[in-house]
Scaffold this motif. Structure first.
Motif, mmCIF file in Angstrom:
data_model
loop_
_atom_site.group_PDB
_atom_site.id
_atom_site.type_symbol
_atom_site.label_atom_id
_atom_site.label_comp_id
_atom_site.label_asym_id
_atom_site.label_seq_id
_atom_site.Cartn_x
_atom_site.Cartn_y
_atom_site.Cartn_z
ATOM 1 N N GLN A 85 7.994 -9.938 -12.812
ATOM 2 C CA GLN A 85 8.369 -9.245 -14.040
ATOM 3 C C GLN A 85 8.340 -7.727 -13.875
ATOM 4 O O GLN A 85 8.852 -7.001 -14.738
ATOM 5 N N GLY A 86 7.752 -7.256 -12.810
ATOM 6 C CA GLY A 86 7.715 -5.826 -12.528
ATOM 7 C C GLY A 86 6.421 -5.172 -12.976
ATOM 8 O O GLY A 86 5.781 -5.603 -13.935
ATOM 9 N N THR A 87 6.046 -4.117 -12.271
ATOM 10 C CA THR A 87 4.872 -3.322 -12.635
ATOM 11 C C THR A 87 5.253 -1.843 -12.538
ATOM 12 O O THR A 87 5.906 -1.419 -11.586
ATOM 13 N N GLN A 88 4.871 -1.089 -13.552
ATOM 14 C CA GLN A 88 5.267 0.320 -13.626
ATOM 15 C C GLN A 88 4.364 1.174 -12.733
ATOM 16 O O GLN A 88 3.132 1.076 -12.794
ATOM 17 N N VAL A 89 4.995 2.014 -11.941
ATOM 18 C CA VAL A 89 4.292 3.029 -11.158
ATOM 19 C C VAL A 89 4.813 4.392 -11.604
ATOM 20 O O VAL A 89 6.017 4.647 -11.557
ATOM 21 N N THR A 90 3.911 5.235 -12.058
ATOM 22 C CA THR A 90 4.270 6.574 -12.505
ATOM 23 C C THR A 90 3.483 7.598 -11.700
ATOM 24 O O THR A 90 2.249 7.546 -11.659
ATOM 25 N N VAL A 91 4.214 8.503 -11.049
ATOM 26 C CA VAL A 91 3.591 9.550 -10.245
ATOM 27 C C VAL A 91 3.832 10.876 -10.948
ATOM 28 O O VAL A 91 4.960 11.354 -11.033
ATOM 29 N N SER A 92 2.764 11.427 -11.486
ATOM 30 C CA SER A 92 2.890 12.645 -12.283
ATOM 31 C C SER A 92 1.558 13.365 -12.359
ATOM 32 O O SER A 92 0.499 12.732 -12.362
ATOM 33 N N SER A 93 1.644 14.686 -12.442
ATOM 34 C CA SER A 93 0.425 15.472 -12.617
ATOM 35 C C SER A 93 0.170 15.737 -14.093
ATOM 36 O O SER A 93 -0.820 16.366 -14.452
ATOM 37 N N GLN B 144 0.861 -1.181 0.000
ATOM 38 C CA GLN B 144 0.000 0.000 0.000
ATOM 39 C C GLN B 144 0.892 1.223 0.000
ATOM 40 O O GLN B 144 1.703 1.403 0.903
ATOM 41 N N MET B 145 0.748 2.043 -1.022
ATOM 42 C CA MET B 145 1.590 3.222 -1.179
ATOM 43 C C MET B 145 0.716 4.471 -1.089
ATOM 44 O O MET B 145 -0.194 4.646 -1.906
ATOM 45 N N ASN B 146 0.986 5.306 -0.099
ATOM 46 C CA ASN B 146 0.250 6.547 0.110
ATOM 47 C C ASN B 146 1.177 7.740 -0.046
ATOM 48 O O ASN B 146 2.401 7.597 0.000
ATOM 49 N N SER B 147 0.575 8.908 -0.210
ATOM 50 C CA SER B 147 1.350 10.152 -0.327
ATOM 51 C C SER B 147 2.465 10.006 -1.355
ATOM 52 O O SER B 147 3.619 10.366 -1.097
ATOM 53 N N LEU B 148 2.102 9.518 -2.508
ATOM 54 C CA LEU B 148 3.111 9.239 -3.539
ATOM 55 C C LEU B 148 3.722 10.526 -4.070
ATOM 56 O O LEU B 148 3.050 11.563 -4.182
ATOM 57 N N LYS B 149 5.000 10.428 -4.397
ATOM 58 C CA LYS B 149 5.773 11.557 -4.897
ATOM 59 C C LYS B 149 6.306 11.216 -6.286
ATOM 60 O O LYS B 149 6.471 10.035 -6.620
ATOM 61 N N PRO B 150 6.619 12.220 -7.085
ATOM 62 C CA PRO B 150 7.192 11.935 -8.411
ATOM 63 C C PRO B 150 8.440 11.056 -8.335
ATOM 64 O O PRO B 150 8.671 10.224 -9.235
#
Length: 125
Positions: A117-125, A81-87
């Motif tokens: 295999q990995g999963t992409q997480v992208t934090v962007s506005s 669980q990932m909260n307050s995500l940052k770029p």
């Protein structure tokens, strides 16, 4: 054969949340420590968090208080669980696990380390 399959990645705005899942499947006798690592472009893979089969957790300092690792032993599944995500959290997130399989023909059982295999997480506005 053993497989780790991650899911739950995607695009999220800064300050948002995501929940990653990783399921271990195949010829499994026991799943020991499980964990999450991540790798950003141009950087080395780094630890995010780990959890033992008993539930003891360990976090990288930069993730403490924002990320929570948990697991469901009956489902051979680990969550993040990932909260307050940052770029700067943008990365490919990999699942990792220590897993033993059935005994071989000589009666020996071995423990191996596996990666998803990995999963992409992208934090962007």
């Amino acid at each position: 054969q053993v497989q780790l399959v991650e899911s739950g990645g995607g695009l999220v705005q800064p300050g948002g949340s995501l929940r990653l899942s990783c399921v271990a499947s195949g010829s499994i006798f026991n799943v020991y420590a499980m964990g999450w690592y991540r790798q950003a472009p141009g950087k080395q893979r780094e630890l995010v968090a780990t959890i033992t089969s008993a539930g003891t957790t360990n976090y990288a300092d930069s993730m403490k208080g924002r990320f929570t690792i948990s697991r469901d032993n009956a489902k051979n599944t680990v969550y993040l669980q990932m909260n307050s995500l940052k770029p700067e959290d943008t990365a490919v997130y990999y699942c990792n696990a220590d897993i033993s399989g059935p005994v071989d023909r000589w009666g020996a059982r071995y423990e191996y380390n596996y990666w998803g295999q990995g999963t992409q997480v992208t934090v962007s506005s």
